[in-house]
Design an enzyme around this catalytic site. Structure first.
Site, PDB file in Angstrom:
ATOM      1  N   ARG A 197       0.824  -1.224   0.000  1.00  0.00           N
ATOM      2  CA  ARG A 197       0.000   0.000   0.000  1.00  0.00           C
ATOM      3  C   ARG A 197       0.853   1.266   0.000  1.00  0.00           C
ATOM      4  NH1 ARG A 197      -4.063  -2.882  -1.826  1.00  0.00           N
ATOM      5  NH2 ARG A 197      -4.663  -4.526  -0.394  1.00  0.00           N
ATOM      6  N   ASN A 239       2.640  -7.649   7.637  1.00  0.00           N
ATOM      7  CA  ASN A 239       2.702  -8.997   7.055  1.00  0.00           C
ATOM      8  C   ASN A 239       4.191  -9.328   7.019  1.00  0.00           C
ATOM      9  OD1 ASN A 239      -0.134  -9.132   6.598  1.00  0.00           O
ATOM     10  ND2 ASN A 239       0.150  -7.757   4.860  1.00  0.00           N
ATOM     11  N   LYS A 316       0.996  -8.715  13.798  1.00  0.00           N
ATOM     12  CA  LYS A 316      -0.292  -9.030  13.164  1.00  0.00           C
ATOM     13  C   LYS A 316      -0.410 -10.545  13.212  1.00  0.00           C
ATOM     14  CE  LYS A 316      -2.596  -8.775   8.620  1.00  0.00           C
ATOM     15  NZ  LYS A 316      -2.606  -8.081   7.311  1.00  0.00           N
ATOM     16  N   GLU A 320      -5.911 -12.362   8.218  1.00  0.00           N
ATOM     17  CA  GLU A 320      -5.583 -12.424   6.789  1.00  0.00           C
ATOM     18  C   GLU A 320      -4.467 -13.441   6.521  1.00  0.00           C
ATOM     19  OE1 GLU A 320      -6.899  -8.091   5.204  1.00  0.00           O
ATOM     20  OE2 GLU A 320      -4.831  -8.196   5.857  1.00  0.00           O
ATOM     21  N   ARG A 353      -1.766  -6.182  17.251  1.00  0.00           N
ATOM     22  CA  ARG A 353      -2.842  -5.527  16.481  1.00  0.00           C
ATOM     23  C   ARG A 353      -4.201  -6.201  16.677  1.00  0.00           C
ATOM     24  NH1 ARG A 353      -2.238  -5.283  10.868  1.00  0.00           N
ATOM     25  NH2 ARG A 353      -2.784  -3.106  10.591  1.00  0.00           N
ATOM     26  N   ARG A 365     -18.247  -8.414   9.754  1.00  0.00           N
ATOM     27  CA  ARG A 365     -16.815  -8.346  10.048  1.00  0.00           C
ATOM     28  C   ARG A 365     -16.471  -7.223  11.017  1.00  0.00           C
ATOM     29  NH1 ARG A 365     -12.472  -6.939   5.389  1.00  0.00           N
ATOM     30  NH2 ARG A 365     -11.263  -5.541   6.705  1.00  0.00           N
ATOM     31  N   LYS A 389      -7.130  -0.039  14.715  1.00  0.00           N
ATOM     32  CA  LYS A 389      -7.351   0.904  13.608  1.00  0.00           C
ATOM     33  C   LYS A 389      -8.420   1.925  13.999  1.00  0.00           C
ATOM     34  CE  LYS A 389      -5.920  -2.037   9.791  1.00  0.00           C
ATOM     35  NZ  LYS A 389      -6.155  -2.521   8.418  1.00  0.00           N
ATOM     36  N   ASP A 394     -11.683  -0.779   7.839  1.00  0.00           N
ATOM     37  CA  ASP A 394     -10.331  -0.769   7.273  1.00  0.00           C
ATOM     38  C   ASP A 394     -10.006   0.562   6.598  1.00  0.00           C
ATOM     39  OD1 ASP A 394      -7.852  -1.610   6.546  1.00  0.00           O
ATOM     40  OD2 ASP A 394      -8.513  -2.991   4.987  1.00  0.00           O
ATOM     41  N   GLU A 422      -4.593   4.398   1.058  1.00  0.00           N
ATOM     42  CA  GLU A 422      -4.990   3.202   0.311  1.00  0.00           C
ATOM     43  C   GLU A 422      -6.374   3.333  -0.305  1.00  0.00           C
ATOM     44  OE1 GLU A 422      -4.898  -0.270   2.780  1.00  0.00           O
ATOM     45  OE2 GLU A 422      -5.956  -1.522   1.328  1.00  0.00           O
TER      46      GLU A 422
END
Ligand code: GCU
Length: 735
Positions: A197, A239, A316, A320, A353, A365, A389, A394, A422
């Site tokens: 991103r 990630n 994280k 995902e 996170r 979600r 967040k 998101d 993003e």
């Protein structure tokens, strides 16, 4: 290195050249304006009466000490004064004339310690500072005083900001300290130098040439961060890649940490949860396994040997597809506490996170993080913080604030904003995020009645958190202008300023940024500040008005994709808009997912009630009939058309306003902004047309009379393909 010397000696050209070299500032200023200098341009003050005042008030710098941070602060002040006043300001050993600037700590400067500032300094903590116009003997001077060297550096930048914005120095009296302890940038940078991103080129971190070769840009990066009070950087993507924790990479990390240290910036790393398996050869990463726990302890010891002031880990996990403690039937607390224990002996922290969504698709979600984390409140180690967040989905152009804020009184929560846009037009679209940050930070959670703002949750004052933090996902890369566009620099700046003091207004921040970055010309300020302040709302309007969310095309998230279906349901647009022939919107009241119940009273009731929910969140919480009346008197369908059209019109107004500044802003930067606004206008219309044509297939209603017609049929937009390059997903729009 600048040494104390006589006034005459300090005026020598060699000394000026040294200051320039130290800051890579003067060289940069000789080049065309390309944005590299950010808001630290230090051009000659253009207002002649202010210039006279400044020249009379600042005639010398008296600043002793040789710590790396003091040296940085001194070089900054000298370079700043030289540029802004157009005269070299000498460095002196003592006060020999009216108008000295005296900077330092009581411990490092007898002059400062004799000033009787102890009581005030007692209130500003480790990072704060005091700036005062006082008299020493009979001489008027300006004092920058702090408890620690880093406070002196922050104070130096503050004084320079006052000059850059043409503030009066008359009766100067500033006492400032940050409300939040850890003010971090999170880089989503990969070891191959791609940036998840990221829209500003490659990663700044040149892993291949580190640690042998240390680019001067790292220093410029640290300096820019310090200028707004940012004091930590998470170098790598959430990630995460476990290779980062191997010895060769730790040596590279140490080299960066060495550059950042004088600027008060600590390094943090992302920890891949199954690193004990990937790089440690263990058979498991179970947080209850003693071997795994030992591995993390040893790894932490090793990291601190390389980087003694290492800040800690960001993790994280179980989100995902990332590994995490749930892979072993353990909780987030088990995982976070294991890492917390490993870091405790060294004073490091874990930012775990809360952006979790599991492999099973939930009913809603946006409810998941709250459901997973609230039951764990109070079970985390003292050095574990939960990073949340700003909204529960998101980083959308607009979301309600995350209901976790206020709901975890026994666990310090770190705010995570996304500076890289993003979902808001990435590099090209002009969207100043100050109003978004402000809207979230000033939002009322009602956790302890009125006044329980999100800002007070994260600054610790509401629940008495001992540790506090705020993080912004960085928008920085190797592009010459750092952030992909000139105006994206303002988002880095605004994040830093609000991280320091979240009670500031976005409008004040925009004002000072414009003055520092472009010009103090009243016409430039009067045009650019309102343009910035309205820009985010324009994006909300043409992309996702009235509480719509996640209508972006799959993958790159750049253009519109309200038709996206298939694959995982909660990653599709249709999951979020719920459009049908009756209406549109996600029912999050009791008749739907009841996500509104995750907020405190009376907000919960206000959001759940169709009569009281603000228009801005209408379709976030309610499924509304196409012909239902809005507060404006329009039907919902007409309102949708109105808002999306208004978004396009706002961009046209922005173009018009910017054009009026031709000749008042240097041509290179003026032209870059102008060209991006042309793209933005096309793409705002693309958004409007695609969204309205698509939703019209459900509403089956005509556009109100006088509506600008879409440029193409719906099929054109649905078939439009963007290039594969996720970092530059410019689509071919032909008008
Ligand atoms: C978003 C973003 C991902 C990122 C994720 C996260 O979903 O699209 O690229 O990894 O947020 O915050 O972890």
């Amino acid at each position: 290195m600048i040494r104390l010397g006589s006034a005459a000696g300090a005026r020598s050209p060699r000394r000026l050249a040294t200051a320039c070299l130290l800051l890579s500032l003067c060289t940069a200023s000789l080049k065309a304006d390309d944005g590299y200098d950010l808001w630290l341009r230090y051009r000659l003050v253009t207002d002649s009466s202010r210039l006279r005042e400044y020249r009379a008030s600042i005639t010398a710098l008296v600043m002793r000490g040789e710590s790396p941070t003091i040296r940085v602060a001194r070089a900054e002040l000298l370079a700043g004064f030289t540029g802004l006043l157009g005269a070299e300001i000498p460095l002196e050993r003592d006060i020999t004339r009216d108008g000295a600037v005296v900077a330092g700590t009581p411990a490092g400067s007898a002059l400062i310690s004799a000033l009787g500032l102890a009581a005030t300094l007692g209130t500003v903590g480790d990072d704060g500072f005091v700036i005062r116009a006082v008299r020493i003997g009979a001489r008027p001077v300006i004092v920058i005083a702090a408890n620690h060297d880093i406070g002196v550096l922050y104070g130096a930048f503050h004084l320079l900001r006052l000059l850059q914005t043409h503030a009066s120095l008359d009766g100067l009296s500033v006492t400032s300290s940050p409300r939040i302890q850890r003010r971090l940038l999170d880089h989503w940078d990969n070891l191959d130098r791609t940036v998840e991103r990221g829209y500003a080129g490659a990663s700044l971190w040149d892993w291949e040439s580190l640690p042998r070769s240390v680019a001067s840009r790292y220093r410029d990066y640290a300096r820019a961060n310090a200028s707004v009070g940012i004091n930590g950087t998470v170098l790598t993507n959430v990630n995460a890649n476990a290779m980062l924790l191997t010895p060769p990479y730790l040596a590279k990390v140490a080299a960066l940490a060495n550059v950042f240290r004088p600027f008060g910036i600590r390094v943090y790393l992302t920890a891949r949860f199954n690193a004990p398996m990937e790089i440690g050869g263990l058979a498991s990463a179970d947080p209850r396994d003693p071997g795994v726990r030992r591995w993390w302890k040893r790894k932490s010891d090793e990291i601190y040997r390389a980087v003694p002031d290492f800040g800690g880990f960001v993790v994280k996990a179980n989100s995902e597809g990332q590994p995490g403690p749930q892979d072993y039937g353990r909780t987030h607390a088990d995982g976070a506490n294991m890492l917390g224990d490993a870091l405790t002996p060294h004073g490091g922290i874990v930012m775990w996170r809360a952006f979790v969504y599991s492999n099973e698709v939930p009913v809603d979600r946006v409810k998941q993080a709250y459901e997973e984390f609230v039951p764990l409140d109070g079970t985390f180690r003292d050095n574990v913080m939960i990073q949340v967040k700003n909204g529960p989905l998101d980083f959308q152009p607009r979301e309600p604030f995350h209901p976790l804020f206020g709901a975890m009184p026994r666990t310090p929560l770190v705010m995570e904003f996304q500076i890289t846009k993003e979902y808001l037009g990435q590099d090209t679209h002009l969207a100043f995020l100050g109003p978004l940050f402000e809207e979230v930070l000033h939002a009322e959670t009602y956790a302890h009645g009125a006044g329980s703002t999100v800002g007070r949750v994260i600054d610790g004052s509401l629940h008495g958190y001992r540790r506090t933090g705020i993080a912004g996902v960085a928008n920085i890369g190797t592009d010459r202008n750092w952030t992909g566009s000139q105006f994206n620099q303002a988002n880095w700046y605004a994040f830093g300023r609000l991280a320091w003091d979240h009670t500031q207004r976005a409008s004040d921040i925009a004002n000072e940024w414009v003055r520092m970055t472009f010009s103090n010309d009243p016409a430039v300020i009067a045009t650019t500040v309102p343009l910035m302040l309205h820009s985010r709302e324009a994006v909300v309007n043409y992309m996702t008005p009235l509480g719509l969310a996640h209508q972006m095309a799959r993958g790159h998230h750049y253009g519109p994709g309200p038709w996206v279906t298939g694959g995982r349901a909660d990653q599709t647009s249709v999951y979020y808009h719920h459009a049908d022939t009756l209406g549109i919107g996600f029912d999050r009241t009791r008749t739907g997912s009841n996500a509104a119940a995750q907020y405190f009273s009376p907000l919960r009731e206000a959001l759940a009630d169709r009569a009281t929910v603000p228009d801005a969140y209408l379709l976030w919480f309610h499924h509304v009939g196409w012909l239902e009346r809005m507060r404006s008197g329009r039907t919902l369908w007409d309102e949708l058309v109105f808002r999306q059209t208004a978004g396009v019109d706002s961009v046209r107004a922005m173009q018009h306003a910017w054009q009026s500044l031709e000749g008042k802003i240097d041509s290179a930067r003026f032209d870059e902004v102008r060209r991006f606004l042309v793209i933005q206008e096309h793409e705002a219309k693309w958004w409007r047309d695609a969204m309205l044509l698509y939703f019209q297939t459900f509403s089956r209603l005509p556009f109100p009379a006088g509506t600008e017609a879409p440029a193409h049929p719906l099929s054109f937009y649905r078939e439009l393909r963007c290039p594969a390059d996720a970092r530059r997903p410019r689509c071919e729009l032909v008008y």
